[in-house]
Scaffold this active site. Structure first.
Site, PDB file in Angstrom:
ATOM      1  N   TRP A 193     -63.784 -13.103 -31.310  1.00 20.62           N
ATOM      2  CA  TRP A 193     -62.981 -14.318 -31.107  1.00 20.62           C
ATOM      3  C   TRP A 193     -61.597 -13.947 -30.586  1.00 20.62           C
ATOM      4  CZ3 TRP A 193     -59.032 -16.543 -34.779  1.00 20.62           C
ATOM      5  CH2 TRP A 193     -58.563 -15.595 -35.673  1.00 20.62           C
ATOM      6  N   ASP A 194     -61.264 -12.667 -30.634  1.00 21.82           N
ATOM      7  CA  ASP A 194     -59.986 -12.168 -30.126  1.00 21.82           C
ATOM      8  C   ASP A 194     -59.721 -12.669 -28.705  1.00 21.82           C
ATOM      9  OD1 ASP A 194     -61.020 -10.598 -32.196  1.00 21.82           O
ATOM     10  OD2 ASP A 194     -59.901  -8.819 -31.587  1.00 21.82           O
TER      11      ASP A 194
ATOM     12  N   GLU B 109     -60.058 -11.634 -43.768  1.00 22.16           N
ATOM     13  CA  GLU B 109     -61.316 -10.998 -44.203  1.00 22.16           C
ATOM     14  C   GLU B 109     -61.163 -10.302 -45.553  1.00 22.16           C
ATOM     15  OE1 GLU B 109     -62.160  -8.545 -40.824  1.00 22.16           O
ATOM     16  OE2 GLU B 109     -63.181 -10.157 -39.755  1.00 22.16           O
TER      17      GLU B 109
ATOM     18  N   LYS C   9     -55.030 -10.526 -45.128  1.00 19.22           N
ATOM     19  CA  LYS C   9     -55.089  -9.515 -44.068  1.00 19.22           C
ATOM     20  C   LYS C   9     -54.315  -9.951 -42.824  1.00 19.22           C
ATOM     21  CE  LYS C   9     -58.556  -6.980 -41.373  1.00 19.22           C
ATOM     22  NZ  LYS C   9     -59.937  -6.994 -40.896  1.00 19.22           N
ATOM     23  N   GLN C  10     -54.459 -11.207 -42.434  1.00 22.57           N
ATOM     24  CA  GLN C  10     -53.882 -11.681 -41.171  1.00 22.57           C
ATOM     25  C   GLN C  10     -53.723 -13.193 -41.255  1.00 22.57           C
ATOM     26  OE1 GLN C  10     -57.902 -10.458 -39.725  1.00 22.57           O
ATOM     27  NE2 GLN C  10     -57.333 -11.681 -37.940  1.00 22.57           N
TER      28      GLN C  10
HETATM   29  C1  BGC Z   1     -60.013  -8.692 -37.605  1.00 26.27           C
HETATM   30  C2  BGC Z   1     -60.783  -9.733 -36.814  1.00 26.27           C
HETATM   31  C3  BGC Z   1     -60.946  -9.235 -35.390  1.00 26.27           C
HETATM   32  C4  BGC Z   1     -61.571  -7.839 -35.344  1.00 26.27           C
HETATM   33  C5  BGC Z   1     -61.605  -7.258 -33.954  1.00 26.27           C
HETATM   34  C6  BGC Z   1     -60.733  -7.356 -37.508  1.00 26.27           C
HETATM   35  O1  BGC Z   1     -60.007  -6.397 -38.200  1.00 26.27           O
HETATM   36  O2  BGC Z   1     -59.912  -9.090 -38.961  1.00 26.27           O
HETATM   37  O3  BGC Z   1     -60.101 -10.960 -36.829  1.00 26.27           O
HETATM   38  O4  BGC Z   1     -61.767 -10.121 -34.698  1.00 26.27           O
HETATM   39  O5  BGC Z   1     -60.811  -6.960 -36.151  1.00 26.27           O
HETATM   40  O6  BGC Z   1     -60.317  -7.130 -33.428  1.00 26.27           O
END
Ligand code: BGC
Length: 758
Positions: free
Chosen positions: A357-358, A488, A601-602
């Site tokens: 989804w990035d 996550e 995490k984000q």
């Molecule tokens: C992130 C995801 C991301 C993936 C690839 C993961 O660490 O939590 O949001 O899509 O990395 O960049």
């Protein structure tokens, strides 16, 4: 965090060789052209630590997955972008002694990625174990003018000896992926050829049957004079080499020019591969190294003209942003709608080179503003082409009637991810794909996209959400259970606010999109409804009911949206309370401890504020930011950029700058201790957003551009260019204010701090 890369506005400079950081430098100085890419490995044999990496876009292998406990719905394989034929290889013997820098005494060493002109350079002087001193100068690039071509100038100068200098330029497809699950080699031999001045190796991937043909040719010069070649050739499965030598004495400069052409069956019929490769190679060779390098320089100048950001007064920040823009430009060019952007681009194996989804959430805005409209459009069309697979993917999980769940990770539309809490639960990705359609149209005004491609995708996604929620009899509201939000660090939660919010937004947007196509071209709408068997009345009535009765978790007392049900029952600690030695949590804590903690995490709730900022007032924005940011560890590279933008909007300059630096120098300073695996390509676009949308405060509303700029303290000025609906604008922010110029005849409405200026 490391700090060995010299600060320079245009170059990434490693001064002095640090073998233990070799993999990091190899990632940082990677080169590419959207079609193939190459880590900054040495051309000659090196017995020290290295991650060899030559990658060809779109060529993948379905590696069998390894899982502990197989769950129904897991994909059978994980697609991997492959380490492919080594085209840079040139082995060297100095009067019979094999050159290996790991065994030399290195007197001087410099590895430089020249971002302005798009090439990699290495210069060094060293002494072999046999006492021979020599100088080595190499330059190489992947042409962005002809994306099949790579070229190398490789020079050796003896400094205290005379004798034979032997070069063995070679092509080697007998390579492996370090991250293969079963130590398997992925390539099978098809054909090898070598003659006096050129060689070719064609190989095929197991199972997926992609073929890649790589050709090389070369010239040898001594002190500027072309030498006759008398090569000894050798061929074996997946390998071909030519051995040439020349006598040299002290201070003679011996130069091998090596040209390579790389062509895959993605772009050429298999039967024509060798011939196409040979003719491209011949053309490049005839042009010669210096003209090729000159046209590379011009092509990069044009790219910089469109996409550069200039920061005055802060070299570290300038280098950081250019580093990010450079890698974005060499990873994806938008010329091929079958390609996409892997989180590591062409700089490493991790994440398999697949699409997340990035792309939609982070990369799209960069390409929207810095490249032709078709580049961003192609990113959307990629998902349109995968719609059928997304429907099949949803079917595997028990959904029906055309509901589409796009994969978490994919290369050809099929899901490749196999952790249940992400594969089955991190479904917010569907929302980002719908949002990208909205974002693209908002920016470009290309409304026709909805009727042409967008609507079908939106309907598939809306159908998914309508089936994924359920009605809670007790609440008398719709809820969504068993999901993982962008954070996550917690899985299987109920009513993740962000997921609920974006799901409902998707339903509303799909309803709007239906009306739009109806008003513009009713026959097109009917054709789509027929194709996907869409029962408008029944389906949209259910969507409207869900929209009206969706549950969103909030904490009334704090005045914030709750990340998920029960979030406030967690032990509430702040990141500032964490001992430094506990960071990063994902390397220091057990997974169980992370899951139970309140650490994020984000951006999660805040990702919603980023996408939908106009839906909320500033006070709510501030309350949510002030609550969530102090609980966020930013352990995804995607996190700091979103926080930088939100902090800038709230006028929190210091926080915005702290977040910006973290995103822009993430790889250069190796913040997350993982640059050796490859670069964080998808978050690099986020760095661009942090400047343009963060400090520049750029927003698009109703076809107009709005800027609310903020100049970070240490900067004298910053400026950037953007394309917008056919116009080309330059924006400069300095201590005297903001200047915006339109360099085209196309008028666009522009506002600075809400005041109309153009
Ligand atoms: C992130 C995801 C991301 C993936 C690839 C993961 O660490 O939590 O949001 O899509 O990395 O960049």
């Amino acid at each position: 965090m490391k700090n060995y890369i010299q600060h320079d506005p245009w170059c990434i400079i490693e001064e002095g060789f640090r073998p233990k950081y070799n993999r990091i430098s190899e990632s940082l100085c990677s080169i590419g052209n959207g079609r193939f890419g190459q880590r900054a490995n040495f051309e000659e044999f090196y017995s020290g630590d290295t991650l060899q990496g030559s990658y060809v876009a779109g060529v993948y292998y379905p590696d069998k997955t390894r899982v502990g406990w197989w769950k129904n719905g897991y994909p059978e394989y994980f697609a991997k972008v492959l380490n492919s034929t080594n085209w840079i290889g040139i082995n060297v013997e100095l009067d019979g002694e094999k050159l290996d820098l790991a065994r030399c005494e290195i007197e001087q060493f410099q590895r430089v990625l020249n971002m302005k002109e798009g090439f990699l350079q290495r210069t060094l002087t060293a002494k072999t174990t046999g006492g021979k001193r020599f100088r080595l100068d190499s330059i190489r690039f992947c042409s962005i003018v002809d994306d099949k071509i790579g070229a190398i100038r490789y020079a050796i100068t003896p400094l205290n000896f005379s004798g034979k200098i032997q070069f063995t330029p070679y092509l080697d497809a007998d390579v492996e992926n370090e991250d293969s699950n079963y130590e398997e080699k992925f390539w099978i031999p098809i054909e090898e050829k070598a003659n006096n001045q050129s060689a070719f190796v064609t190989v095929e991937t197991k199972k997926t049957a992609f073929q890649v043909c790589t050709g090389m040719s070369f010239d040898l010069f001594k002190n500027g004079e072309k030498q006759d070649l008398n090569s000894n050739t050798l061929q074996r499965d997946k390998y071909a080499e030519c051995v040439v030598e020349v006598n040299a004495k002290d201070e003679d400069e011996v130069v091998l020019y090596k040209y390579a052409a790389i062509i895959s069956s993605m772009n050429c019929e298999k039967d024509d591969l060798m011939q196409t490769c040979a003719s491209s190679l011949k053309q490049a060779h005839e042009k010669g190294f210096d003209p090729l390098k000159e046209e590379q320089k011009k092509a990069w100048a044009a790219k910089w003209e469109e996409s550069d950001i200039v920061i005055e007064g802060d070299v570290a920040a300038q280098q950081g942003i250019r580093f990010n823009i450079y890698h974005m430009n060499q990873t994806y060019t938008g010329e091929d709608e079958r390609l996409n952007i892997g989180p590591k681009g062409f700089t490493g194996e991790k994440y398999g080179g697949s699409t997340y989804w990035d792309t939609e959430a982070y990369c799209l805005p960069f390409y929207l503003s810095t490249a032709d409209q078709k580049v961003a459009r192609n990113l959307l069309v990629y998902r349109y082409k995968h719609l059928q697979k997304a429907i099949e993917n949803a079917e595997k999980l028990g959904f029906k009637d055309g509901a589409a769940l796009y994969p978490m990770v994919t290369i050809n539309g099929e899901e490749c991810h196999n952790e249940w809490e992400i594969t089955f639960e991190e479904i917010h990705r569907n929302g980002a794909i719908a949002f990208a359609i909205y974002n693209y149209i908002r920016y470009t005004g290309d409304k026709a996209y909805i009727g042409e491609y967008g609507l079908e995708v939106l309907l598939g996604i809306a159908r998914f959400w309508a089936q994924r929620v359920h009605f809670s009899a007790r609440k008398q509201q719709y809820v969504m259970h068993g999901v993982t939000g962008p954070n996550e660090y917690e899985n299987n939660v109920n009513n993740n606010w962000y997921t609920n919010y974006i799901a409902i937004w998707c339903l509303k947007y799909a309803l709007e999109a239906i009306q739009q196509v109806r008003s513009e071209d009713e026959s097109r709408l009917n054709a789509i409804f027929d194709k996907i068997k869409f029962y408008e009345h029944t389906e949209t009535n259910r969507w409207k009911d869900i929209i009206d009765k969706m549950f969103y978790p909030v904490d009334e007392e704090l005045g914030i949206f709750l990340q998920q049900d029960g979030f406030m029952d967690k032990e509430q600690i702040l990141v500032s309370d964490l001992p430094e030695e506990d960071r990063p949590l994902n390397q220091k804590w057990s997974w169980d401890r992370i899951l139970r903690s309140c650490f994020i995490k984000q951006a999660d709730v805040l990702q919603g504020f980023y996408f939908f900022e106009d839906h909320f007032d500033e006070a709510s924005h501030r309350r949510n930011f002030e609550f969530y940011e102090p609980r966020t560890v930013h352990e995804s590279s995607l996190s700091p950029c979103v926080h930088a933008i939100l902090a800038a909007k709230l006028g929190m300059e210091e926080k915005a700058y702290e977040m910006y630096l973290r995103t822009s120098r993430l790889d250069l300073d190796d913040y997350n201790n993982d640059t050796e695996d490859g670069l964080h390509i998808t978050s690099m676009a986020g760095t661009w957003m942090a400047v343009v949308q963060g400090f520049g405060g750029m927003r698009v509303k109703d076809g107009a551009l709005y800027f609310n700029p903020m100049l970070p303290k240490g900067w004298t000025s910053f400026s950037f260019r953007i394309r917008f609906r056919g116009a080309i604008l330059s924006v400069k922010v300095d201590k005297n204010g903001t200047t915006i110029d339109n360099h085209s005849d196309i008028q666009v409405p522009v506002y600075i701090n809400e005041e109309s200026i153009l």
